[in-house]
Write a protein that holds these residues in place. Sequence first.
Motif, PDB file in Angstrom:
ATOM      1  N   MET A   1       1.024  -1.010   0.134  1.00 15.52           N
ATOM      2  CA  MET A   1      -0.014  -0.114  -0.198  1.00 15.52           C
ATOM      3  C   MET A   1       0.708   1.310   0.085  1.00 15.52           C
ATOM      4  O   MET A   1       1.947   1.350   0.582  1.00 15.52           O
ATOM      5  CB  MET A   1      -0.865  -0.040   1.144  1.00 15.52           C
ATOM      6  N   VAL A   2       0.137   2.130  -0.729  1.00 14.13           N
ATOM      7  CA  VAL A   2       1.110   3.536  -0.611  1.00 14.13           C
ATOM      8  C   VAL A   2       0.048   4.539  -0.706  1.00 14.13           C
ATOM      9  O   VAL A   2      -1.047   4.541  -1.219  1.00 14.13           O
ATOM     10  CB  VAL A   2       1.780   3.534  -1.989  1.00 14.13           C
ATOM     11  N   GLY A   3       0.564   5.678   0.357  1.00 17.03           N
ATOM     12  CA  GLY A   3      -0.549   6.950   0.272  1.00 17.03           C
ATOM     13  C   GLY A   3       0.162   8.108  -0.470  1.00 17.03           C
ATOM     14  O   GLY A   3       1.314   8.587  -0.415  1.00 17.03           O
ATOM     15  N   GLU A   4      -0.459   8.269  -1.621  1.00 10.87           N
ATOM     16  CA  GLU A   4       0.112   9.247  -2.639  1.00 10.87           C
ATOM     17  C   GLU A   4      -0.333  10.763  -2.193  1.00 10.87           C
ATOM     18  O   GLU A   4      -1.697  10.888  -1.805  1.00 10.87           O
ATOM     19  CB  GLU A   4      -0.852   9.068  -3.935  1.00 10.87           C
ATOM     20  N   ASP A   5       0.657  11.520  -2.155  1.00  5.78           N
ATOM     21  CA  ASP A   5       0.236  13.007  -1.650  1.00  5.78           C
ATOM     22  C   ASP A   5       0.238  13.766  -3.001  1.00  5.78           C
ATOM     23  O   ASP A   5       0.021  13.401  -4.300  1.00  5.78           O
ATOM     24  CB  ASP A   5       1.439  13.392  -1.170  1.00  5.78           C
ATOM     25  N   GLY A   6      -0.157  15.203  -3.029  1.00 10.08           N
ATOM     26  CA  GLY A   6      -0.191  15.982  -4.060  1.00 10.08           C
ATOM     27  C   GLY A   6      -1.618  16.018  -4.315  1.00 10.08           C
ATOM     28  O   GLY A   6      -2.510  15.653  -3.635  1.00 10.08           O
ATOM     29  N   ARG A   7      -1.956  16.209  -5.893  1.00  9.12           N
ATOM     30  CA  ARG A   7      -3.235  16.086  -6.258  1.00  9.12           C
ATOM     31  C   ARG A   7      -4.034  14.927  -5.970  1.00  9.12           C
ATOM     32  O   ARG A   7      -4.973  14.958  -6.117  1.00  9.12           O
ATOM     33  CB  ARG A   7      -3.002  16.455  -7.918  1.00  9.12           C
ATOM     34  N   ASP A   8      -3.295  13.754  -6.240  1.00 14.66           N
ATOM     35  CA  ASP A   8      -4.225  12.505  -6.344  1.00 14.66           C
ATOM     36  C   ASP A   8      -4.822  12.262  -4.890  1.00 14.66           C
ATOM     37  O   ASP A   8      -5.837  11.831  -4.729  1.00 14.66           O
ATOM     38  CB  ASP A   8      -3.262  11.324  -6.612  1.00 14.66           C
ATOM     39  N   MET A   9      -3.817  12.535  -3.800  1.00 12.59           N
ATOM     40  CA  MET A   9      -4.583  11.971  -2.641  1.00 12.59           C
ATOM     41  C   MET A   9      -5.100  10.572  -2.460  1.00 12.59           C
ATOM     42  O   MET A   9      -6.343  10.586  -1.932  1.00 12.59           O
ATOM     43  CB  MET A   9      -5.386  13.003  -1.887  1.00 12.59           C
ATOM     44  N   VAL A  12      -3.113   3.573  -2.568  1.00 13.14           N
ATOM     45  CA  VAL A  12      -3.293   2.586  -3.570  1.00 13.14           C
ATOM     46  C   VAL A  12      -2.546   1.476  -3.231  1.00 13.14           C
ATOM     47  O   VAL A  12      -1.663   1.502  -2.303  1.00 13.14           O
ATOM     48  CB  VAL A  12      -2.623   3.097  -5.022  1.00 13.14           C
ATOM     49  N   ALA A  13      -2.966   0.168  -3.660  1.00 10.20           N
ATOM     50  CA  ALA A  13      -2.128  -1.048  -3.599  1.00 10.20           C
ATOM     51  C   ALA A  13      -1.524  -1.342  -4.729  1.00 10.20           C
ATOM     52  O   ALA A  13      -1.757  -1.035  -6.071  1.00 10.20           O
ATOM     53  CB  ALA A  13      -3.285  -2.232  -3.285  1.00 10.20           C
ATOM     54  N   ILE A  14      -0.097  -2.008  -4.555  1.00  9.20           N
ATOM     55  CA  ILE A  14       0.414  -2.251  -5.701  1.00  9.20           C
ATOM     56  C   ILE A  14       0.522  -3.818  -5.851  1.00  9.20           C
ATOM     57  O   ILE A  14       1.075  -4.658  -4.762  1.00  9.20           O
ATOM     58  CB  ILE A  14       1.861  -1.650  -5.434  1.00  9.20           C
ATOM     59  N   SER A  15       0.252  -4.420  -6.884  1.00  8.98           N
ATOM     60  CA  SER A  15      -0.154  -6.122  -6.868  1.00  8.98           C
ATOM     61  C   SER A  15       1.286  -6.612  -7.090  1.00  8.98           C
ATOM     62  O   SER A  15       2.391  -5.927  -7.360  1.00  8.98           O
ATOM     63  CB  SER A  15      -1.056  -6.385  -8.071  1.00  8.98           C
ATOM     64  N   ALA A  16       1.457  -7.864  -6.893  1.00  7.00           N
ATOM     65  CA  ALA A  16       2.527  -8.693  -7.036  1.00  7.00           C
ATOM     66  C   ALA A  16       3.141  -8.711  -8.549  1.00  7.00           C
ATOM     67  O   ALA A  16       4.246  -8.632  -8.793  1.00  7.00           O
ATOM     68  CB  ALA A  16       2.276 -10.198  -6.552  1.00  7.00           C
ATOM     69  N   GLU A  17       2.202  -8.398  -9.714  1.00  8.92           N
ATOM     70  CA  GLU A  17       2.633  -7.976 -10.922  1.00  8.92           C
ATOM     71  C   GLU A  17       3.048  -6.716 -11.136  1.00  8.92           C
ATOM     72  O   GLU A  17       3.355  -6.300 -12.205  1.00  8.92           O
ATOM     73  CB  GLU A  17       1.472  -8.394 -11.697  1.00  8.92           C
ATOM     74  N   GLY A  18       2.853  -5.734 -10.021  1.00  3.54           N
ATOM     75  CA  GLY A  18       3.171  -4.284 -10.407  1.00  3.54           C
ATOM     76  C   GLY A  18       2.226  -3.396 -10.897  1.00  3.54           C
ATOM     77  O   GLY A  18       2.553  -2.317 -11.066  1.00  3.54           O
TER      78      GLY A  18
END
Length: 75
Positions: A1-9, A12-18
Amino acid sequence: MVGEDGRDMQVVAISAEGSIVPLVQITGQDGSEITGPAFGPSLERLYFSSQRGAEGADLLGMSGITYEVTGPFFI
């Protein structure tokens, strides 16, 4: 999991396949950052915070808010 900053807020999850899979997006909190995304033990609840909430402020002019989002997130 990643918390994106900036405009997107987004969280997101990153799958094993990317692949990037958006889980949730916050709007109306310009200049904020997502912090501490984590799942509860059952993996049915996602918790995360935004450093600056949409309303109110503390003595420094900032207000944080913590969110709980119910899934399921994994099938």
